[in-house]
Design a protein around this motif. Structure first.
Motif, PDB file in Angstrom:
ATOM      1  N   THR A 346       0.809  -1.221   0.000  1.00  0.00           N
ATOM      2  CA  THR A 346       0.000   0.000   0.000  1.00  0.00           C
ATOM      3  C   THR A 346       0.840   1.268   0.000  1.00  0.00           C
ATOM      4  O   THR A 346       0.291   2.371  -0.005  1.00  0.00           O
ATOM      5  N   GLY A 347       2.163   1.118   0.020  1.00  0.00           N
ATOM      6  CA  GLY A 347       3.036   2.283   0.030  1.00  0.00           C
ATOM      7  C   GLY A 347       3.075   3.008   1.359  1.00  0.00           C
ATOM      8  O   GLY A 347       3.401   4.191   1.410  1.00  0.00           O
ATOM      9  N   ALA A 348       2.747   2.297   2.448  1.00  0.00           N
ATOM     10  CA  ALA A 348       2.668   2.935   3.766  1.00  0.00           C
ATOM     11  C   ALA A 348       3.901   2.707   4.625  1.00  0.00           C
ATOM     12  O   ALA A 348       3.906   3.076   5.796  1.00  0.00           O
ATOM     13  N   LEU A 349       4.946   2.108   4.096  1.00  0.00           N
ATOM     14  CA  LEU A 349       6.155   1.886   4.881  1.00  0.00           C
ATOM     15  C   LEU A 349       6.830   3.214   5.195  1.00  0.00           C
ATOM     16  O   LEU A 349       6.919   4.101   4.344  1.00  0.00           O
ATOM     17  N   THR A 350       7.304   3.353   6.410  1.00  0.00           N
ATOM     18  CA  THR A 350       8.051   4.555   6.793  1.00  0.00           C
ATOM     19  C   THR A 350       9.531   4.347   6.491  1.00  0.00           C
ATOM     20  O   THR A 350       9.993   3.205   6.361  1.00  0.00           O
ATOM     21  N   PRO A 351      10.302   5.420   6.379  1.00  0.00           N
ATOM     22  CA  PRO A 351      11.747   5.258   6.168  1.00  0.00           C
ATOM     23  C   PRO A 351      12.399   4.393   7.238  1.00  0.00           C
ATOM     24  O   PRO A 351      13.317   3.635   6.951  1.00  0.00           O
ATOM     25  N   ALA A 352      11.934   4.491   8.487  1.00  0.00           N
ATOM     26  CA  ALA A 352      12.534   3.703   9.565  1.00  0.00           C
ATOM     27  C   ALA A 352      12.311   2.219   9.368  1.00  0.00           C
ATOM     28  O   ALA A 352      13.118   1.390   9.820  1.00  0.00           O
ATOM     29  N   GLU A 353      11.206   1.841   8.693  1.00  0.00           N
ATOM     30  CA  GLU A 353      10.920   0.427   8.469  1.00  0.00           C
ATOM     31  C   GLU A 353      11.672  -0.135   7.269  1.00  0.00           C
ATOM     32  O   GLU A 353      11.617  -1.339   7.010  1.00  0.00           O
ATOM     33  N   LEU A 354      12.390   0.723   6.549  1.00  0.00           N
ATOM     34  CA  LEU A 354      13.118   0.293   5.358  1.00  0.00           C
ATOM     35  C   LEU A 354      14.632   0.402   5.526  1.00  0.00           C
ATOM     36  O   LEU A 354      15.370   0.193   4.573  1.00  0.00           O
TER      37      LEU A 354
END
Length: 443
Positions: A346-354
């Motif tokens: 859904t494109g909801a990943l945050t930079p911290a999760e990547l």
């Protein structure tokens, strides 16, 4: 007295220096509350809704959809103070008088609930702006873009815009920028490139060194992946070893676990089982859960396992990270993988999760292939690749049988270990795939 405050693109964290405007969430004339999201931007890591720390009336927006802005560039201006309240016809007092939330915006919003936007009448907006523009300009003058030393007084602040122009031999001094104060945006450069491509050109006497064909810009997630993979190839002396393993028992264990969980319970995935095997293997071979400090010429062995897994999305390849995977059960790892996978879709990943991964698991078997030599996810030291699990002839207990077989490959940084360590890690993973009970002896 009202005051016009300028809100600039904040530091989005993780070394990100620019972002592309995807969608404005407010328009000029709207009344916004403190910490209300005002624009959706795309970085090289994720889609981010950026909240504004000021409450009041939006008096200007900077940048159209598709424009790429550097960190620190103006996003919008907001008129705050009592004239805004009267112009807004009943805006909350806190929204008009508070100077801002003071929250630091690093990669994601501040968590405030959605706020219904309101629009003031044009005449009210003009009154508010007329009262407040002069003091605001005196208090906070907008900085002029720093000129490029090599090209003279060119209004460009984005290094990506400069690089794009260099790639296409475009003289920025000949362009008129459409941004604030004549700032040259990516859209201006791309428009000039298209115009040059569409212009008739004489038949060259010799073949051009630039190949003809469709050009696709390396930007956003695709550009970030390209940069990271190129850096990995330049800096990491990688090697790959692989082995076939009989996954029949692993598949049987998975079926038993899911059967015992009952109807409606979350199913344990093969990826979750392999992730749990990886954490056990890394406990035995910690050399592979490390990174290399090239400047200090030191190997840094990391105490926690933050396990990344490759996920293909419409925006490109991303690698979400399961934090503290070494301290999780198989069910916990599986639940977190499911959550992150849905967020990736859904494109909801945050930079911290990547970011922040220490080891990556790559299940390319979902694409119907058996083997691969994956590129290490810089700055990590290793990646385990998993091919498809398919029925194949296999010698089992001295007899030929049809078994569920998978090919496993380990690509590793040869600076952190030698082949003996890498082979030992991969052999342990394969043994756990063939005999899952081995895990019970290692926990």
């Amino acid at each position: 007295m009202a005051q016009v405050l300028e809100f600039r693109l904040p530091d989005l964290g993780e070394g990100l220096t620019e972002a592309e405007i995807v969608r404005w969430l407010v328009e000029v004339g709207d009344v916004v509350a403190i910490d209300q999201p005002v624009v959706e931007v795309e970085t090289a890591k994720a889609m981010v809704e950026v909240p504004c720390p000021y409450g009041g009336v939006v008096t200007a927006r900077f940048g159209d959809q598709g424009a790429e802005l550097p960190v620190g560039a103006p996003l919008l201006t907001v008129a705050v103070g009592s004239p805004v309240e009267s112009a807004g016809g009943g805006a909350d007092a806190d929204s008009g008088t508070d100077s801002g939330s003071g929250n630091l915006l690093v990669g994601y919003g501040t968590g405030a609930p959605p706020v219904r936007r309101r629009r003031v009448r044009p005449e009210g907006l003009k009154a508010a702006v007329a009262v407040s523009v002069a003091p605001a300009e005196a208090a906070a003058p907008a900085p002029t873009p720093e000129p490029a030393p090599a090209l003279g007084p060119v209004a460009v602040v984005s290094p990506l815009v400069r690089r794009l122009a260099r790639q296409h031999d475009l003289d920025l001094r000949r362009l008129a920028g459409s941004g604030p104060d004549g700032l040259i945006l990516r859209a201006d450069v791309e428009s000039a490139i298209r115009s040059a491509a569409e212009a008739p050109v004489p038949e060259p006497a010799a073949s051009s060194s630039s190949p003809a064909g469709e050009r696709v810009a390396l930007r956003g997630v695709r550009g970030a992946v390209a940069d990271k993979l190129s850096r990995s190839r330049r800096e990491i002396p990688d090697a790959t070893c692989w082995v076939d393993a009989d996954a029949t028992e692993l598949m049987a264990v998975r079926a038993a676990m899911n059967g015992a969980a009952g109807a409606g319970a979350p199913k344990v995935s093969v990826l979750a089982l392999l992730a749990r095997i990886c954490t056990a293997a890394l406990a035995r071979y910690p050399e592979l859960n490390s990174t290399v400090d090239q400047e200090a010429r030191e190997i840094v062995r990391l105490p926690q396992v933050h396990l990344g897994f490759a996920a293909q999305t419409d925006r490109g390849l991303v690698v979400p990270v399961v934090r503290d995977a070494h301290a999780r059960t198989t069910e916990s790892i599986g639940a977190e993988i499911a959550r992150l996978t849905e967020a990736a879709r859904t494109g909801a990943l945050t930079p911290a999760e990547l970011t922040g991964g220490t080891f990556t698991l790559n299940n390319y078997g979902v694409f119907g292939v058996d083997g691969s030599t994956p590129i290490i996810n810089h700055p990590e030291a290793a990646m385990l690749g998993v091919g498809r699990i398919v029925p194949k002839p296999w010698v089992h207990e001295g007899e030929l049988a049809v078994r569920q077989v998978v090919q496993l490959s380990l690509t590793f940084d040869h600076r952190v270990c030698d082949g003996g360590t890498a082979g030992g890690f991969l052999r342990y993973v394969a043994d756990c795939v063939e005999q899952p009970a081995l895990l019970l002896r290692s926990v």
